[in-house]
Design a protein around this motif. Structure first.
Motif, PDB file in Angstrom:
ATOM      1  N   ARG A  16      -5.195   4.214   4.720  1.00  0.00           N
ATOM      2  CA  ARG A  16      -5.399   2.758   4.626  1.00  0.00           C
ATOM      3  C   ARG A  16      -4.089   1.972   4.647  1.00  0.00           C
ATOM      4  O   ARG A  16      -4.110   0.763   4.843  1.00  0.00           O
ATOM      5  N   LYS A  61       0.825  -1.213   0.000  1.00  0.00           N
ATOM      6  CA  LYS A  61       0.000   0.000   0.000  1.00  0.00           C
ATOM      7  C   LYS A  61       0.857   1.261   0.000  1.00  0.00           C
ATOM      8  O   LYS A  61       0.427   2.305  -0.481  1.00  0.00           O
ATOM      9  N   GLU A  69     -10.822   1.393  -1.041  1.00  0.00           N
ATOM     10  CA  GLU A  69     -11.272   0.390  -0.074  1.00  0.00           C
ATOM     11  C   GLU A  69     -11.475  -0.958  -0.756  1.00  0.00           C
ATOM     12  O   GLU A  69     -11.255  -2.001  -0.154  1.00  0.00           O
ATOM     13  N   ASN A  70     -11.918  -0.918  -2.014  1.00  0.00           N
ATOM     14  CA  ASN A  70     -12.206  -2.140  -2.776  1.00  0.00           C
ATOM     15  C   ASN A  70     -12.287  -1.765  -4.260  1.00  0.00           C
ATOM     16  O   ASN A  70     -12.111  -0.601  -4.621  1.00  0.00           O
ATOM     17  N   ASP A  86      -3.720  -0.008   7.802  1.00  0.00           N
ATOM     18  CA  ASP A  86      -4.579  -1.177   8.020  1.00  0.00           C
ATOM     19  C   ASP A  86      -3.768  -2.408   7.629  1.00  0.00           C
ATOM     20  O   ASP A  86      -3.608  -2.709   6.454  1.00  0.00           O
ATOM     21  N   ASP A 136     -14.862   0.971  -5.103  1.00  0.00           N
ATOM     22  CA  ASP A 136     -14.388   2.298  -4.706  1.00  0.00           C
ATOM     23  C   ASP A 136     -13.409   2.830  -5.758  1.00  0.00           C
ATOM     24  O   ASP A 136     -13.464   4.004  -6.127  1.00  0.00           O
ATOM     25  N   SER A 140      -7.073   8.902   1.483  1.00  0.00           N
ATOM     26  CA  SER A 140      -7.128   7.449   1.221  1.00  0.00           C
ATOM     27  C   SER A 140      -5.866   6.744   1.706  1.00  0.00           C
ATOM     28  O   SER A 140      -5.877   5.550   1.992  1.00  0.00           O
ATOM     29  N   LYS A 174      -7.447  -9.527   5.360  1.00  0.00           N
ATOM     30  CA  LYS A 174      -8.884  -9.698   5.173  1.00  0.00           C
ATOM     31  C   LYS A 174      -9.281 -11.170   5.204  1.00  0.00           C
ATOM     32  O   LYS A 174     -10.427 -11.509   5.471  1.00  0.00           O
TER      33      LYS A 174
END
Length: 194
Positions: free
Chosen positions: A156, A104, A116-117, A159, A120, A153, A163
């Protein structure tokens, strides 16, 4: 927190001489300065002020590449080919470290929107296209609203929770902190970069 940092051997020598090492701007490519300054701002918010106004992050690995926890010195790209280096196993207090996901971080370095996905990503790019904007070609975007959406953004990158189980084996977790102290070094491995 156990981490590993890869450094030129000169950094190890400096660490032994002065008892500490801090990152400096001189190692930051000019085209990435905006991204590094953004990270410095995040570190100041989360960790407190820099030890010196010109200090930049010291980088390390929490998880180098999926199933490899520490960096494997047989791989290329740790340092410029032929450079004498060290892999330092270090122990830094958790509260002095910010963790982020290496893959990222490339979004930040390249001034890309970090979605986010997939939906997005598609939605944001459609909005930009309608306004004649493209963050691949315009850096920074001239529209302050969309520029800020890109910068926002980037949160992220912090994070680092996978997942799913497949993602757990793929993550590369990097660490940044303000200062490495000699007494935090647990092990030193010398190598020549491939």
């Amino acid at each position: 927190m156990k981490l590993w940092t890869i450094q030129p051997v000169e950094v190890w020598e400096l660490l032994q001489q002065q008892g500490f090492y801090r990152g400096t701007k001189e190692y930051v490519y000019e085209e990435f300065l905006y991204s590094y300054d953004w990270l410095v701002g995040e570190m100041e918010k989360r960790l407190g002020p820099r030890p010196e106004p010109e200090s930049y992050p010291v980088w390390a690995w929490k998880q180098w590449s999926g199933s490899y926890v520490r960096p494997d010195l047989r791989f290329r790209g740790h340092l410029e080919k032929g450079t004498r280096g060290v892999r330092l196993e270090i122990d830094i207090p958790d509260e002095q470290v910010i963790l982020s996901e290496f893959g990222k971080w490339n979004y930040v370095l390249n001034y890309w929107y970090l979605p986010e996905n997939d939906e997005d990503w598609d939605s944001f790019n459609e909005e930009l296209e309608k306004r004649g904007l493209n963050f691949f070609q315009q850096k920074p975007l001239p529209d302050p609203y969309y520029h800020q959406k890109i910068v926002d953004s980037w949160q992220r990158i912090f994070d680092i929770e996978p997942k799913n189980e497949d993602e757990r084996g793929e993550l590369s977790i990097q660490a940044t902190f303000w200062e490495l102290r000699l007494e935090q070094v647990r092990k030193v491995d010398f190598f020549v970069a491939r």
